[in-house]
Design a protein around this motif. Sequence first.
Motif, PDB file in Angstrom:
ATOM      1  N   CYS A   1       0.834  -1.208   0.000  1.00  0.00           N
ATOM      2  CA  CYS A   1       0.000   0.000   0.000  1.00  0.00           C
ATOM      3  C   CYS A   1       0.869   1.259   0.000  1.00  0.00           C
ATOM      4  CB  CYS A   1      -0.937   0.002   1.206  1.00  0.00           C
ATOM      5  SG  CYS A   1      -2.206  -1.292   1.156  1.00  0.00           S
ATOM      6  N   ARG A   2       1.942   1.254   0.779  1.00  0.00           N
ATOM      7  CA  ARG A   2       2.834   2.412   0.829  1.00  0.00           C
ATOM      8  C   ARG A   2       3.503   2.655  -0.526  1.00  0.00           C
ATOM      9  NH1 ARG A   2       5.110   3.584   6.440  1.00  0.00           N
ATOM     10  NH2 ARG A   2       3.810   2.392   7.900  1.00  0.00           N
ATOM     11  N   ILE A   3       3.909   1.582  -1.178  1.00  0.00           N
ATOM     12  CA  ILE A   3       4.573   1.704  -2.482  1.00  0.00           C
ATOM     13  C   ILE A   3       3.622   2.310  -3.514  1.00  0.00           C
ATOM     14  CG2 ILE A   3       5.532   0.375  -4.405  1.00  0.00           C
ATOM     15  CD1 ILE A   3       6.581  -1.615  -2.209  1.00  0.00           C
ATOM     16  N   MET A   4       2.393   1.802  -3.556  1.00  0.00           N
ATOM     17  CA  MET A   4       1.448   2.280  -4.562  1.00  0.00           C
ATOM     18  C   MET A   4       0.970   3.697  -4.224  1.00  0.00           C
ATOM     19  SD  MET A   4       1.770  -0.240  -6.490  1.00  0.00           S
ATOM     20  CE  MET A   4       0.659   0.300  -7.800  1.00  0.00           C
ATOM     21  N   GLU A   5       0.740   3.950  -2.955  1.00  0.00           N
ATOM     22  CA  GLU A   5       0.310   5.289  -2.552  1.00  0.00           C
ATOM     23  C   GLU A   5       1.405   6.319  -2.827  1.00  0.00           C
ATOM     24  OE1 GLU A   5      -1.738   7.469   1.350  1.00  0.00           O
ATOM     25  OE2 GLU A   5      -0.513   5.668   1.623  1.00  0.00           O
TER      26      GLU A   5
ATOM     27  N   GLU B   1      11.065  -0.968   4.821  1.00  0.00           N
ATOM     28  CA  GLU B   1      11.588  -0.895   6.180  1.00  0.00           C
ATOM     29  C   GLU B   1      10.636  -0.138   7.096  1.00  0.00           C
ATOM     30  OE1 GLU B   1      15.389   0.823   5.458  1.00  0.00           O
ATOM     31  OE2 GLU B   1      16.387  -1.118   5.121  1.00  0.00           O
ATOM     32  N   ALA B   2      10.033   0.917   6.579  1.00  0.00           N
ATOM     33  CA  ALA B   2       9.069   1.680   7.376  1.00  0.00           C
ATOM     34  C   ALA B   2       7.840   0.843   7.707  1.00  0.00           C
ATOM     35  CB  ALA B   2       8.657   2.941   6.620  1.00  0.00           C
ATOM     36  N   ALA B   3       7.526  -0.112   6.847  1.00  0.00           N
ATOM     37  CA  ALA B   3       6.375  -0.993   7.080  1.00  0.00           C
ATOM     38  C   ALA B   3       6.727  -2.180   7.971  1.00  0.00           C
ATOM     39  CB  ALA B   3       5.817  -1.489   5.752  1.00  0.00           C
ATOM     40  N   GLY B   4       7.999  -2.298   8.326  1.00  0.00           N
ATOM     41  CA  GLY B   4       8.387  -3.364   9.241  1.00  0.00           C
ATOM     42  C   GLY B   4       9.206  -4.478   8.637  1.00  0.00           C
TER      43      GLY B   4
END
Length: 468
Positions: free
Chosen positions: A250-254, A310-313
């Motif tokens: 989700c972070r990558i696409m957003e 990394e920010a996503a864990g």
Amino acid sequence: MIMSRIEAPRDEVTGNLVDRLLTGLPADAVLTDPDVTVSYANDMASFCPAGTPAVVVLPRTAEQVQHVMRIATELRVPVVPQGARTGLSGAANASDGCIVLSLTKMDRILEINPVDRIAVVEPGVVNATLSRAVDELGLYYPPDPSSWEMCTIGGNIGTASGGLCCVKYGVTAEYVLGLDVVLADGRLMSTGRRTAKGVAGYDLTRLFVGSEGSLGIVVRAVLGLRPKPPEQLVLAAEFSSGAAACDAVCRIMEGGHVPSLLELMDRTTVKAVNALAHMGLPETTEALLLAAFDTTDPAADLAAVGALCEAAGATQVVPADDAAESELLLQARRLSLPALETVKGTTMIDDVCVPRSRLGELLEGTERIADKHRLTIGVVAHAGDGNTHPTVCFDAADPDESRRARESFDEIMALGLELGGTITGEHGVGVLKKEWLAREIGPVGLEMQRAVKGVFDPLGILNPGKLF
């Protein structure tokens, strides 16, 4: 005196059919030996019944296909079109007494035009053959199903297939510009165009893409091409939970990134790949995410995506330094389905597609379903477009386990619909998902689809029993 297969007695109906077909086809294009024709009875799907074909026909020209359809219409004989039979929904399965129309001998690349960026091909051309041919001219045909070394362009069109690169480049439907189609009564119709733009009339080309041979027989296709992209680089990110990996997606696409590939493998799949190929993937991982970029500066893109992981864990992020390392990482993904097949011997490969934002919920729900039915279910996914392949591993010789496998398969489809998804992202409906298509599109949608079928195939002889 021992009769040969050709001389063996035939029942009157089949004998008449074969004799009529032979008036417009060479003898070697008409197969009647039951030991041979039975091998054309089904594709690669589990739990899909298949009938016994009366005859298998292997035409080499559009005119021969027209002849077959005229005879079929006159005698009211069903026709089941086939490519390489690598499908996973039973769409190519024979029905009793049918003509199996195998298009694998129509395998010519008729034209590759670098200026117009199109290729004109017959339906039996293998996907990988076309991809390599256009690559030599600095061009690119993006659709790349996992079976690309075997599957045919006609089969790709029939099932609207996808592949690993869909997140950036889209699916087969976006590259089919025009078609030559033999209709049920033998007439030849051309649809679409070979120009970059064109909006004349209804888009009948798109109607045939994904129709699983139920509306007509594709005998020629005009396909769009792209310039060959730079060599891609791949990154692997390890996560301690599927939810964290889906958060990274989700972070990558957003973030506006456009990876050429964004794939996910769950714990079960990683372990199966390690067991099969001894690739040394981290056994402690709960989810492995693979991201690739084919941009002018892929290393910079991978660095940005690595930071988001990394920010996503992510517990570990490993970017490849070159094409060789990238290919090694991708090999693990390509081995996913063969590896899962070794777990119990038989697999049912689901094809549920959900909004990216709900991908984590599908993974969690699939794990609950696996626990409930005491089954091994591995999940691989084209994560960038939300298209998941939960793969149920079971022993087909065990009736109870087979029952639980089918029930779990259905529950995963129900879950996909609950999450705002669809029952199939790229494998098609065929026999396997007929009931679920009706649930997804509703009674009015089903009525309209049947009405369209009736216009193109009023006698119902084209691939009967598929879709609905």
